[in-house]
Motif scaffolding. Structure first.
Motif, PDB file in Angstrom:
ATOM      1  N   GLU A  89      -1.422   1.287   9.150  1.00  0.00           N
ATOM      2  CA  GLU A  89      -2.521   2.178   8.744  1.00  0.00           C
ATOM      3  C   GLU A  89      -3.564   1.435   7.905  1.00  0.00           C
ATOM      4  O   GLU A  89      -4.500   2.056   7.401  1.00  0.00           O
ATOM      5  N   GLY A  90      -3.311   0.157   7.687  1.00  0.00           N
ATOM      6  CA  GLY A  90      -4.241  -0.615   6.849  1.00  0.00           C
ATOM      7  C   GLY A  90      -3.879  -0.542   5.373  1.00  0.00           C
ATOM      8  O   GLY A  90      -4.131  -1.463   4.614  1.00  0.00           O
ATOM      9  N   ARG A  91      -3.293   0.570   4.998  1.00  0.00           N
ATOM     10  CA  ARG A  91      -2.876   0.806   3.608  1.00  0.00           C
ATOM     11  C   ARG A  91      -1.566   1.572   3.668  1.00  0.00           C
ATOM     12  O   ARG A  91      -1.251   2.194   4.675  1.00  0.00           O
ATOM     13  N   GLY A  92      -0.855   1.584   2.542  1.00  0.00           N
ATOM     14  CA  GLY A  92       0.305   2.484   2.462  1.00  0.00           C
ATOM     15  C   GLY A  92       1.542   1.916   3.106  1.00  0.00           C
ATOM     16  O   GLY A  92       2.011   0.837   2.738  1.00  0.00           O
ATOM     17  N   THR A  93       2.051   2.659   4.114  1.00  0.00           N
ATOM     18  CA  THR A  93       3.375   2.350   4.651  1.00  0.00           C
ATOM     19  C   THR A  93       3.439   0.971   5.300  1.00  0.00           C
ATOM     20  O   THR A  93       2.631   0.626   6.161  1.00  0.00           O
ATOM     21  N   VAL A  94       4.453   0.212   4.889  1.00  0.00           N
ATOM     22  CA  VAL A  94       4.649  -1.141   5.412  1.00  0.00           C
ATOM     23  C   VAL A  94       5.519  -1.074   6.665  1.00  0.00           C
ATOM     24  O   VAL A  94       6.500  -0.336   6.711  1.00  0.00           O
ATOM     25  N   ASN A  95       5.160  -1.838   7.683  1.00  0.00           N
ATOM     26  CA  ASN A  95       5.994  -1.991   8.871  1.00  0.00           C
ATOM     27  C   ASN A  95       6.982  -3.123   8.602  1.00  0.00           C
ATOM     28  O   ASN A  95       6.626  -4.299   8.689  1.00  0.00           O
TER      29      ASN A  95
END
Ligand code: FCB
Length: 437
Positions: A89-95
């Motif tokens: 998402e570009g920000r927030g949740t890390v894959n």
């Protein structure tokens, strides 16, 4: 090859470069969509509408690819980390799969004695950030700093060298003024904003990496020699302006706390508010500067709106890209960057190479000649007193050449894009032999 490793100073570093979207296969491993995916989906932007979904499938084949890099006798491997793979998402949740991938990749380099030379951003902008205006948005530098923290927090302890951004000119001008690369804009105001924000992002990312305890941090810019079409003062001015926004703008921001007057004649009214207060951030101290160099352009004045010039066909032999072969430009820029900006800081050639219509089994002699001539130019720059510390081949593999799709082959290793089979070219064998001497 008429060069050998022993012609260069002890410790001179030879590397090959790639970038994430161009080789990994962005449909694998939970990566988010990038603005290159949507750009490629839009008719007319990319040859045959090709994208990086599979690319070289390096995501699954990186061990074989790093074996090829090590087998050539290279000291380093310049790679990039995809923002959209790490933060879909570009920000927030890390894959986590994305972080794990870069973790494995870096360890695999170290196992093969290849120095990991990282680039944080080689153009994989996550689409949710593109929706917010991408590099036009003044919050981008902060989001980029957050991405830097996440990825380098995981792999930074094993990285040999790092640069935040590959080729700010391409991010700014090529993508927002000429519209040739994603997001494909042709807008002077978007250009001015993107050119400034990318430098701010660079500066903030450098500070994040310093705070993480990383060292050997640099900037990678691209350069094209601007040849005036004739001897007229108008042609000289047109070429000087091309040189200004291409070759001087970013270095001037990084090392002189200002942008060139000749460029500001056109851009100043469009700069983001408060831009002239940002140079302290932009100028986070650097340990080296990398130069990407391929060609020159012949520039002629015309009557269009600013910058009022155009590129015309030049007389020199050309590569598959239609780019003139002009090795003297590399010597020129190594001297120029050293004398006018970096003044003693180590320099590296971080990309150099050519596209050729390669087929398996047919020697790629034009590439061997090109590399020989450019390595000779690098040697001349060393003799001129330039503190050049390394040279990087573009590219290890044939790959996704952006708006030109898979047709333009820059690799030392041939990739069959149907079977994904890798076959070292004659230039690969020539470089291996030269590096062994
Ligand atoms: C450079 C890019 C690289 C590749 C080469 C040919 O501008 O950094 O990704 O496309 O050109």
């Amino acid at each position: 090859m008429d060069f050998k490793r022993s012609d260069f100073p002890d410790g001179f570093l030879f590397a090959a470069a790639t970038s994430s979207y161009q080789i990994e296969g962005h449909s694998f491993g939970g990566a988010g969509k990038t603005h290159w995916d949507t750009f490629a989906q839009t008719p007319g932007n990319v040859v045959r509408g090709e994208n990086g979904d599979i690319a070289c499938d390096h995501y699954h084949r990186f061990a074989e690819d790093l074996d090829l890099a090590a087998g050539m006798g290279l000291d380093g491997y310049r790679f990039s980390t995809s923002w959209a793979r790490v933060l879909p998402e570009g920000r927030g949740t890390v894959n986590q799969d994305g972080l794990d991938f870069y973790d494995r990749l870096v360890d695999a380099m170290l196992e093969r004695n290849l120095k990991p030379m990282a680039t944080l951003y080689h153009w994989e902008l996550p689409v949710p950030l593109a929706d917010l205006g991408g590099w036009r948005n003044p919050d981008m530098p902060n989001w980029f700093a957050d991405f830097t923290q996440v990825i380098m927090g995981r792999i930074g302890d094993r990285i040999y060298s790092a640069a935040p951004v590959n080729e700010p000119w391409c991010v700014g001008w090529l993508s927002h003024f000429l519209g040739h690369h994603a997001p494909g804009l042709r807008d002077i105001r978007a250009t001015a904003h993107a050119m400034h924000h990318i430098l701010l992002a660079h500066g903030q990312a450098i500070s994040v990496m310093r705070d993480l305890g990383m060292s050997n941090l640099g900037a990678v810019c691209n350069f094209e020699y601007a040849q005036p079409v004739d001897e007229s003062p108008e042609a000289a001015k047109a070429a000087a302006l091309y040189d200004g926004y291409y070759n001087q703008f970013f270095l001037s921001g990084l090392f002189k706390s200002r942008y060139p007057d000749i460029v500001m004649e056109g851009l100043e009214p469009h700069m983001p508010r408060g831009w002239d207060q940002d140079f302290k951030t932009i100028q986070a101290p650097l340990d080296w500067v990398g130069l990407n160099y391929y060609t020159r352009k012949v520039i002629a004045p015309d009557n269009s709106p600013w910058p009022s010039h155009t590129e015309v066909d030049g007389p020199l032999p050309k590569t598959q890209m239609g780019w003139e072969v002009y090795p003297d430009g590399l010597r020129h820029f190594l001297n120029m960057v050293h004398n006018e900006y970096t003044k003693g800081l180590p320099l590296l050639v971080t990309e150099n190479g050519m596209a050729n219509e390669d087929t398996v089994g047919q020697p790629d002699q034009p590439r061997i000649d090109y590399l020989e001539a450019h390595l000779a130019a690098a040697k001349s720059a060393l003799a001129d007193g330039v503190p050049l510390r390394g040279y990087t081949f573009w590219s290890l593999l044939d790959n996704y050449e952006w708006a030109l799709g898979y047709e333009k082959r820059f690799g030392l290793v041939h990739v069959d894009f149907e079977t994904l089979e890798r076959t070292p070219k004659a230039s690969y064998h020539a470089v291996s032999a030269a590096l062994a001497q």
